[in-house]
Design a protein around this motif. Sequence first.
Motif, PDB file in Angstrom:
ATOM      1  N   GLN A   1     -90.929  76.388 -16.216  1.00 43.49           N
ATOM      2  CA  GLN A   1     -90.537  76.027 -17.626  1.00 43.49           C
ATOM      3  C   GLN A   1     -89.256  77.745 -17.612  1.00 43.49           C
ATOM      4  O   GLN A   1     -87.823  77.826 -17.950  1.00 43.49           O
ATOM      5  CB  GLN A   1     -90.319  76.462 -19.246  1.00 43.49           C
ATOM      6  CG  GLN A   1     -89.898  75.659 -20.211  1.00 43.49           C
ATOM      7  CD  GLN A   1     -90.831  75.920 -20.737  1.00 43.49           C
ATOM      8  OE1 GLN A   1     -91.816  74.528 -21.149  1.00 43.49           O
ATOM      9  NE2 GLN A   1     -91.019  76.674 -22.111  1.00 43.49           N
ATOM     10  N   ASP A   2     -90.018  79.443 -17.469  1.00 39.62           N
ATOM     11  CA  ASP A   2     -89.600  79.960 -17.637  1.00 39.62           C
ATOM     12  C   ASP A   2     -88.959  80.469 -16.383  1.00 39.62           C
ATOM     13  O   ASP A   2     -86.935  81.083 -16.668  1.00 39.62           O
ATOM     14  CB  ASP A   2     -90.637  81.561 -17.941  1.00 39.62           C
ATOM     15  CG  ASP A   2     -91.038  81.182 -18.868  1.00 39.62           C
ATOM     16  OD1 ASP A   2     -90.639  80.445 -19.519  1.00 39.62           O
ATOM     17  OD2 ASP A   2     -92.566  81.421 -18.554  1.00 39.62           O
ATOM     18  N   GLU A   3     -88.320  79.957 -15.689  1.00 43.84           N
ATOM     19  CA  GLU A   3     -87.474  79.996 -13.667  1.00 43.84           C
ATOM     20  C   GLU A   3     -86.494  79.225 -14.494  1.00 43.84           C
ATOM     21  O   GLU A   3     -85.330  79.772 -14.142  1.00 43.84           O
ATOM     22  CB  GLU A   3     -88.908  79.787 -12.974  1.00 43.84           C
ATOM     23  CG  GLU A   3     -89.208  80.004 -12.217  1.00 43.84           C
ATOM     24  CD  GLU A   3     -90.345  80.508 -11.526  1.00 43.84           C
ATOM     25  OE1 GLU A   3     -90.631  78.939 -10.789  1.00 43.84           O
ATOM     26  OE2 GLU A   3     -91.575  80.100 -11.201  1.00 43.84           O
ATOM     27  N   ALA A   4     -86.731  78.071 -15.259  1.00 43.54           N
ATOM     28  CA  ALA A   4     -85.178  77.288 -14.868  1.00 43.54           C
ATOM     29  C   ALA A   4     -84.919  78.255 -16.191  1.00 43.54           C
ATOM     30  O   ALA A   4     -83.363  78.098 -16.380  1.00 43.54           O
ATOM     31  CB  ALA A   4     -86.027  75.699 -15.379  1.00 43.54           C
ATOM     32  N   THR A   5     -85.327  79.003 -17.598  1.00 43.43           N
ATOM     33  CA  THR A   5     -84.955  79.798 -18.097  1.00 43.43           C
ATOM     34  C   THR A   5     -83.785  80.347 -17.806  1.00 43.43           C
ATOM     35  O   THR A   5     -82.875  81.065 -18.340  1.00 43.43           O
ATOM     36  CB  THR A   5     -85.702  79.599 -19.416  1.00 43.43           C
ATOM     37  OG1 THR A   5     -86.637  78.694 -20.192  1.00 43.43           O
ATOM     38  CG2 THR A   5     -84.821  80.649 -20.788  1.00 43.43           C
ATOM     39  N   SER A   6     -84.524  81.398 -16.930  1.00 44.40           N
ATOM     40  CA  SER A   6     -83.746  82.015 -15.875  1.00 44.40           C
ATOM     41  C   SER A   6     -82.644  82.104 -15.103  1.00 44.40           C
ATOM     42  O   SER A   6     -82.095  82.658 -15.974  1.00 44.40           O
ATOM     43  CB  SER A   6     -84.760  83.110 -15.435  1.00 44.40           C
ATOM     44  OG  SER A   6     -84.416  84.373 -14.733  1.00 44.40           O
TER      45      SER A   6
END
Length: 412
Positions: A396-401
Motif C-alpha cells: 500500500q505504501d509503495e503504491a502511494t509512493s
Amino acid sequence: MGDTTGARGRGGWASRRVRLGVGLGVVVAVAAGAVATATGTAPDRSPVDRRELRRDTNAVHVAGATGVVAEVRTPDGRARARAGDGNVATRRPVPWRAHYRVGGVGRPFASVVALQLVGEGRLRLADPVERVLPGVVTGHGNDGTRITVADLLRHTSGLSDYADQLPGARDLTPRAFEARRFTAYEPAELVRLAMARGPRWQPDPSAPVATKRWGYSRTNDLLVDLVIEKVTGRPVAREIHDRVIARLGLRHTFTAGTSAYLPRPAATGYTRFPGTDQLTDTSVFVPLPDTSVISTTGDVAEFYRALFDGRLLGDAERARLRETTAARDGWGGESGVRFGLGVYWRPVAGCDAGVWYHGGSSPGHVAAAGATDDGRRAVATAVTTWRPGSAQQRRQDEATSRLVDHALCDAR
C-alpha cells in the motif's frame, strides 16, 4: 511509513493531557548539492493528468486500502480522485473533503514557524537547546549543550524516541487500543520519559550538515514545539494557526488538542492489528501531542505548495530548509533519501529536482504529501486503512509512493 500518530511511533497507544497541540511528523525529500542542499525545478505538467491520478488512486485501493482520496494542486487548478469505501458497512464513497489525521505529514507546520522566528531574529538554528530550554535535555547522558535547534528540526540530535517508552508501546492489539485510546499526555511528560533513557549517540555540533548522523525521534518534534512556545510565549497551536493556517486560508485545518473525534465529513478509519484478520474501527482516539493536526487533502496540498513557493518563508529560510543529511532508514528503505529541516527528499527518475515529501500513519489513517522544489505542484493522499508491520501495508505504501511521484514528476 513515517511516524505513527495517536499510537506511539512504531507501536503502542497514547495521547496528551489538557493542552492545545500540534502534530507534525515524517516523510518528504530534496536533491543534494555540495552542502547537501536541494535545488532545481521539477517538470511542471499542466494541466493535471486526471486519468493517471485516478489510475494511481485505484492502485492504492487494490493494494489494500479500504478507502483513499488524493488531490493535486497547481497554480492552474487542481485534480482529485478517490477509490474504495468511506465505510465498509454502508459502502458509501470516501467524502471528497474528508477530514483525516495527517500525522507526520503535519510536522513541517512547526518547522515553518521555527524558521519564521529565525527570519525575525528571535531564534537561531545554531542555538543550543540548553540555552532555549534550560534544564530540559539532561540526565542519563543527554546533553542539551551539544544539541542545536537545527539538530531537533533535522533529527540529528541522537535523542531516544519517547514513543518507545510509552506504557504498552509494543502491544498492538484491539484490546490495548480500546484501553488506551482516551489516554492523554502533556509534551513535557513525554520529554521527561525520553530523558530517562540515554541517547543513541552524542551529536557533534561542529560536524558539517551533510555528514551528521540521522535518526527519526519524535522527542525532537516535541522539543521543537516547546522551543516555539518558549520563544513566543504562546501555545504552539496558536502560532501555527496565526502564522500558517490563517495566512494561507486553510479553512479545514486545525490542531485537535485532546479531542478524540474527527469533524464531518470524514471516512471511517480502520486498523488491521498484527495477528488478526479483522478490520477494527479506530476512528476515535486522542492523538499524541506532536501529531494532532487534522486537515483535508486539498488543504495539505496547498500547504506543501506554500512551503516551497515563497508564501511562508523567505529565500534564506527556504535555503536552510533544503540543507539535508542522509536519512538511511527513510520511508520504504529507499536509497538516496535525505532529510532537511522537517521534510524528506528523494530522487525520482525523470524528475531532475527529485521530490520533497513526508508521510505519517496513525490508527485508521495513513497519510502522504509531497511537492516539487519550486512549489508549483503538490499532492496529498489520505488512506483509511493501517496494517502495521504487514506486507500488505508495504504494498500500500509503495503504491502511494508511486502516486506521489507520478503526480509531481514525469516518473514513467
